[in-house]
Design an enzyme around this catalytic site. Sequence first.
Site, short mmCIF file in Angstrom:
data_model
loop_
_atom_site.label_atom_id
_atom_site.label_comp_id
_atom_site.label_asym_id
_atom_site.label_seq_id
_atom_site.Cartn_x
_atom_site.Cartn_y
_atom_site.Cartn_z
N GLN A 135 -9.58 36.48 -3.17
CA GLN A 135 -8.86 35.32 -2.65
C GLN A 135 -7.47 35.72 -2.18
OE1 GLN A 135 -8.15 32.31 -5.64
NE2 GLN A 135 -8.00 30.68 -4.14
N TYR A 163 -4.43 34.29 -1.18
CA TYR A 163 -3.52 33.14 -1.10
C TYR A 163 -2.07 33.58 -1.38
CZ TYR A 163 -7.10 29.38 -0.97
OH TYR A 163 -8.11 28.53 -0.61
N SER A 164 -1.78 33.96 -2.62
CA SER A 164 -0.40 34.20 -3.05
C SER A 164 0.25 35.36 -2.30
CB SER A 164 -0.35 34.49 -4.55
OG SER A 164 -0.75 33.36 -5.30
N SER A 195 -6.98 39.14 -7.35
CA SER A 195 -7.92 39.58 -8.39
C SER A 195 -9.10 40.33 -7.78
CB SER A 195 -8.43 38.37 -9.18
OG SER A 195 -7.38 37.70 -9.81
N GLU A 200 -12.62 25.73 -7.59
CA GLU A 200 -12.21 26.72 -8.58
C GLU A 200 -12.15 26.12 -9.99
OE1 GLU A 200 -8.63 30.03 -9.11
OE2 GLU A 200 -8.23 28.20 -8.00
N SER A 202 1.28 27.61 -11.18
CA SER A 202 2.12 27.63 -12.37
C SER A 202 2.22 26.24 -12.99
CB SER A 202 3.53 28.14 -12.03
OG SER A 202 4.21 27.18 -11.24
N GLU A 239 4.81 24.58 -13.77
CA GLU A 239 5.82 23.76 -13.12
C GLU A 239 5.23 23.05 -11.90
OE1 GLU A 239 7.70 26.67 -15.68
OE2 GLU A 239 6.20 26.86 -14.10
#
Length: 378
Positions: free
Chosen positions: A126, A128-129, A161, A244, A357, A359
């Site tokens: 994936q 994304y980040s 990952s 997910e 996260s 937050e």
Amino acid sequence: MSSVEEFRAEIRGWLKTHLSGSFAALKGRGGPGREHEAFAERLAWERHLAAHGWTCVGWPEEYGGRGASIEEQIAFHEEYALAEAPARVNHIGEQLLGPTLIDHGTEEQKARFLPPIRAVEELWCQGYSEPGAGSDLAAVRTRATLEDDRWVVNGQKIWTSLAHESQWCFVLARTEPGSRRHAGLSYLLVPLDRPGVEIRPIVQLTGTSEFNEVFFDGAVTDAANVVGAPGDGWRIAMATLGYERGVSTLGQQVGFRRELDALVALARRNGAAADPDIRDRLTHAWAGLQALRAGALRGTDPSAAKLYWSHWHRDLGELALEVCGPAATLAAGAPYELDDWQRLFLFSRADTVYAGSSEIQRNIIAERVLGLPKEPRP
């Protein structure tokens, strides 16, 4: 016997028969912080599952699945975990990309990509980040331009990952110059075995490397490998995140229960259970796990579920070291060999960070679930 009970009995019997012989040694292997364990053997096991029709059980039959109901999918994941079957290596392809393509992909994309996922012939990661766009995913800066019937991708992804074991990556990239935030993003399917792609493993606190940095420097993919319309990537990406946090989390909770049961047994053996504070925290952990299961069965909001289980698991890691006592500060062997409790403690520190996260999850719950005013932005 109901159809769900019959389905549960079928998978339980199959696992009892087949998780034997050379596969018996795989029981309990793999998982978060332990993805390096027997990867090739776990891949062979998963292909064995596929050969017997036990991958993608929730997919529609027309795409190679069993068309299992939600209740049957819950039974599958629970029985799989109860049998201590090894952690899956194809989770991202089967549980994230596959459902995304089924709901949003073209017929050509489904025909090309779904069969290799079901057969565990192609593994996915994936994308994304990014270093500057983790929890704030809308800030992605990886860009892609359409040139001569192909997308040319430049940028960097991080915390990817199993990228080092994957052949493909679904990448969220900015395809409209000058666009900001959620607009102008596209969801691209990018091969990793071509020039212009560099994968660098990241060494974690556990000493293992299941996360990676992925660099795209002129990497290319076919123009047809965009899911949804160009510029519609945010909607597709959010759909993937919804898959997910689906029914497979109930299998995750069986693993949590196994960890808690083992910790209770350890506390009884080493005398830690004599401490009233330890007993109270173990009881609190047990009650929390029951709440997790009840919420999953009821269909708790995905952000609330992620927030709750990640803190529960992090707290369990902290409690594990309290139960182990001072010896928990010493490595099990040189130079940095960890036991299961030390690995649980270290890796669970990341639970409240990855996949959104805490937050960010609290903001989502406040704004989208409770309808509170949005957080002020500079």
